[in-house]
Design a protein around this motif. Structure first.
Motif, short mmCIF file in Angstrom:
data_model
loop_
_atom_site.label_atom_id
_atom_site.label_comp_id
_atom_site.label_asym_id
_atom_site.label_seq_id
_atom_site.Cartn_x
_atom_site.Cartn_y
_atom_site.Cartn_z
N LEU A 5 0.87 -1.63 0.07
CA LEU A 5 0.16 -0.34 0.18
C LEU A 5 0.95 1.49 -0.25
O LEU A 5 0.34 2.57 0.49
N ASN A 11 2.13 10.61 -5.13
CA ASN A 11 0.71 10.25 -5.48
C ASN A 11 0.24 10.23 -6.56
O ASN A 11 -0.87 10.66 -6.73
N THR A 13 -0.58 8.47 -10.33
CA THR A 13 -0.34 7.80 -11.37
C THR A 13 0.09 8.22 -12.57
O THR A 13 0.43 9.33 -13.04
N ASP A 18 -5.10 11.11 -9.15
CA ASP A 18 -4.35 11.11 -7.93
C ASP A 18 -4.63 9.37 -7.66
O ASP A 18 -5.66 8.82 -7.30
N GLN A 19 -3.66 8.95 -6.70
CA GLN A 19 -3.12 7.28 -6.43
C GLN A 19 -4.67 7.11 -5.76
O GLN A 19 -5.13 5.80 -6.06
N ASN A 20 -5.04 7.61 -4.81
CA ASN A 20 -6.36 7.72 -4.13
C ASN A 20 -7.54 7.35 -5.30
O ASN A 20 -8.42 6.43 -5.06
N GLY A 23 -7.23 4.37 -7.59
CA GLY A 23 -7.31 3.14 -6.71
C GLY A 23 -8.70 2.90 -6.02
O GLY A 23 -9.99 1.56 -6.63
N ALA A 24 -9.79 3.81 -5.70
CA ALA A 24 -11.31 3.35 -5.75
C ALA A 24 -12.01 2.89 -7.23
O ALA A 24 -12.71 2.40 -6.94
N PHE A 46 0.27 0.72 -5.16
CA PHE A 46 -0.67 0.69 -4.65
C PHE A 46 -2.11 0.54 -5.20
O PHE A 46 -3.07 0.31 -4.84
N VAL A 47 -2.31 1.59 -6.67
CA VAL A 47 -3.49 1.73 -7.56
C VAL A 47 -3.44 -0.12 -7.99
O VAL A 47 -3.92 -1.20 -8.29
N HIS A 50 -5.11 -2.40 -6.02
CA HIS A 50 -6.12 -2.09 -5.55
C HIS A 50 -6.96 -2.58 -6.88
O HIS A 50 -7.81 -3.52 -6.74
#
Length: 108
Positions: A5, A11, A13, A18-20, A23-24, A46-47, A50
């Motif tokens: 993670l 931050n 990709t 944004d990576q968050n 990921g979502a 991280f991506v 997920h």
């Protein structure tokens, strides 16, 4: 020691998201977006984590749904009672019934 993670590429990709957010979005359409992000994202762990999780869980969910749709329901196996108090009636219906002898009629 780095966990899956922990971002390795900052931050952002490789797609500029944004990576968050990426990921979502990997969970949005299950295995479809999961595979899409696995193919498109080469560097951000991280991506990719997920995206892989979305793909595995999505395919597993589909497989379980197919298996459960093919299995007979408990109501079907029990003769489709609608309430537990009907189970004794269902058992009585399954018992062999004695047939009464046919009565002969005198038509002559």
């Amino acid at each position: 020691m780095s966990s899956p993670l922990t971002p390795t590429g900052g931050n952002k990709t490789s797609s500029g998201l944004d990576q968050n957010l990426a990921g979502a979005l990997a969970y949005l359409l299950g295995p479809i977006t999961g595979i899409l992000f696995l193919v498109l994202e080469k560097e951000n762990r991280f991506v990719r984590f997920h995206a892989m999780q979305s793909t595995i869980l999505g395919v597993g969910w589909i497989a379980v749904s197919i298996v459960l749709s093919l299995a007979p329901s408990p109501k079907l196996l029990l003769g489709q009672p609608t309430h537990p108090r009907e189970l004794p009636l269902l058992a009585l219906e399954r018992l062999p019934h004695e047939q009464e002898p046919a009565q002969e009629t005198d038509d002559a």
